[in-house]
Design an enzyme around this catalytic site. Structure first.
Site, PDB file in Angstrom:
ATOM      1  N   HIS A  17       3.356  -6.573 -11.670  1.00 30.90           N
ATOM      2  CA  HIS A  17       2.719  -6.266 -12.959  1.00 30.90           C
ATOM      3  C   HIS A  17       3.763  -6.126 -14.068  1.00 30.90           C
ATOM      4  O   HIS A  17       3.413  -6.035 -15.246  1.00 30.90           O
ATOM      5  CB  HIS A  17       1.905  -4.970 -12.860  1.00 30.90           C
ATOM      6  CG  HIS A  17       2.728  -3.769 -12.499  1.00 30.90           C
ATOM      7  ND1 HIS A  17       3.481  -3.084 -13.405  1.00 30.90           N
ATOM      8  CD2 HIS A  17       2.919  -3.157 -11.302  1.00 30.90           C
ATOM      9  CE1 HIS A  17       4.111  -2.093 -12.805  1.00 30.90           C
ATOM     10  NE2 HIS A  17       3.790  -2.118 -11.520  1.00 30.90           N
ATOM     11  N   SER A  47      10.668  -2.976  -2.899  1.00 30.31           N
ATOM     12  CA  SER A  47      11.688  -3.336  -1.918  1.00 30.31           C
ATOM     13  C   SER A  47      11.090  -4.014  -0.692  1.00 30.31           C
ATOM     14  O   SER A  47      11.610  -5.030  -0.213  1.00 30.31           O
ATOM     15  CB  SER A  47      12.486  -2.095  -1.512  1.00 30.31           C
ATOM     16  OG  SER A  47      11.626  -1.076  -1.014  1.00 30.31           O
ATOM     17  N   LYS A  79       4.045   9.091  10.910  1.00 28.01           N
ATOM     18  CA  LYS A  79       5.484   9.261  11.131  1.00 28.01           C
ATOM     19  C   LYS A  79       6.186   9.696   9.845  1.00 28.01           C
ATOM     20  O   LYS A  79       7.245  10.330   9.886  1.00 28.01           O
ATOM     21  CB  LYS A  79       6.106   7.989  11.702  1.00 28.01           C
ATOM     22  CG  LYS A  79       5.889   6.720  10.870  1.00 28.01           C
ATOM     23  CD  LYS A  79       6.946   6.491   9.833  1.00 28.01           C
ATOM     24  CE  LYS A  79       6.625   5.261   9.014  1.00 28.01           C
ATOM     25  NZ  LYS A  79       7.628   4.975   7.968  1.00 28.01           N
ATOM     26  N   SER A 136      11.216  -0.667  10.212  1.00 28.31           N
ATOM     27  CA  SER A 136      11.756  -1.750   9.384  1.00 28.31           C
ATOM     28  C   SER A 136      12.090  -1.264   7.982  1.00 28.31           C
ATOM     29  O   SER A 136      11.197  -1.109   7.156  1.00 28.31           O
ATOM     30  CB  SER A 136      10.726  -2.880   9.294  1.00 28.31           C
ATOM     31  OG  SER A 136       9.440  -2.353   8.983  1.00 28.31           O
TER      32      SER A 136
END
Length: 351
Positions: free
Chosen positions: A36, A15, A196, A143
């Site tokens: 792959h 993603s 995080k 993000s």
């Protein structure tokens, strides 16, 4: 937006790799997206989709899928490495085997290798011969791939030991949807991005237990203190953790349903075992592996990290999640600013 268009190889068609490929294509760069999985490559090239990872997105024709890593890298000087931390060494080995000239590798993963306790830039430099590696750049920040692919406003940072290399990557990616800042703290950016995920796992557990927003706010705040405490010991600038790759990334990962780590923690809080959670997720949950590495780093640097220690017991020692949270709440009293004072005092002594 950069005027000089170039060919860029994105190694890893998950993603995040696909979302970054889309940003590059929006900037009119030629993007070679390596996977792959040959079926995935055929889907990218024939249908301009990658439905397993970004099911609602149509990919620009400037994104071309490659099953051959050698072909994807031919004539390319910039490689975006978008694979899980546990695959870094294997994939760098494959790049090393086919690469003939020096390249700049920008890694976009967030993790630390257990046992060796190396950051990803260190792993890359260890695996890649100096004559084939021009520079290593880190791209990190709050993000989610799902939102980047929808072209929602997103802000990240880039850093490198060579800031000219970081600025080139900044120019490559920046546009009106995807804003990129530079920062000169490789250690801080990598530590903030990796740790995080631990706090996001713990935040998911508190939500799974039904403890509400008060508990999660406390967890995130104290978690940031842990990250800064360890990061400063490792040589990071404490101020980095007040920025995008610290508190920014922490907020988005601890509060969003897009976050794999939060979702995994949420399932743990609801009573699932770790194996059940990982089977259910179907994708890499970086925070699990990073918890082990952070636990080892805390021992190495003699840093108190109670949230990390509690999560380690849940993940690897079979401790009940509720019991672990109760232990955290029963800790002895201390002053909230004690951590910050200690960090600043240590830095003053070093100066």
């Amino acid at each position: 937006m950069q005027e000089n268009k170039t060919a860029v190889a994105v190694v890893g068609a998950g993603s995040w790799g696909t979302a970054l490929a889309l940003v590059l294509a929006d900037n009119q760069h030629e993007v070679r997206l390596w996977s792959h999985n040959e079926d995935q490559v055929k889907e990218i090239n024939n249908f301009h989709t990658n439905k397993k990872y970004l099911p609602e997105i149509v990919l620009p024709e400037l994104i071309v899928g490659f099953a051959s890593l050698s072909d994807a890298l031919t004539g390319v000087e910039t490689v975006i490495l978008a694979v899980p931390t546990k695959a870094i060494r294997e994939v760098i080995g494959k790049i090393r085997a086919v690469q003939t000239g020096p390249i700049t590798i920008t890694h976009v993963s967030k993790g630390i290798e257990p046992d060796s306790l190396l950051r990803i830039t260190e792993m890359i430099r260890e695996e890649m011969p100096k004559e084939l590696l021009k520079d290593v750049v880190v791209l990190s920040g709050p993000s989610h791939a799902e939102e980047v692919s929808l072209r929602h406003p997103t802000t990240v940072t880039v850093t490198s030991e060579n800031m000219e290399a970081a600025e080139k990557i900044q120019d490559l990616f920046i546009n009106h949807n995807f804003r990129v800042y530079t920062i000169s703290d490789v250690i801080g950016v990598e530590i903030g991005g990796a740790l995080k995920n631990i706090i996001a796992l713990a935040a998911g557990i508190t939500d799974g237990l039904g403890y509400g927003d008060n508990a999660k706010a406390a967890l995130m705040t104290r978690g940031l203190a842990e990250i800064a405490r360890l990061g400063a010991k490792m040589g990071a600038n404490p101020l980095t953790f007040s920025g995008l790759t610290g508190i920014g990334d922490l907020i988005v990962t601890c509060t969003s349903v897009h976050s794999r780590n939060w979702r995994a923690g949420n399932l743990l809080g609801k009573g699932n075992t770790l194996n059940e959670v990982l089977d259910n997720m179907g994708m890499v949950v970086e925070g699990v592996r990073t918890t082990k590495a952070a636990y080892q780093l805390a021992k190495k640097y003699d840093v108190n990290m109670p949230i990390t220690f509690a999560l380690y017991d849940v993940l690897f020692n079979g401790k009940n999640a509720k019991d672990a949270v109760d232990v955290l709440m029963a800790r002895g009293r201390t002053h909230e600013m004690e951590d910050l004072v200690n960090i600043l005092d240590e830095r003053n002594l070093e100066d």
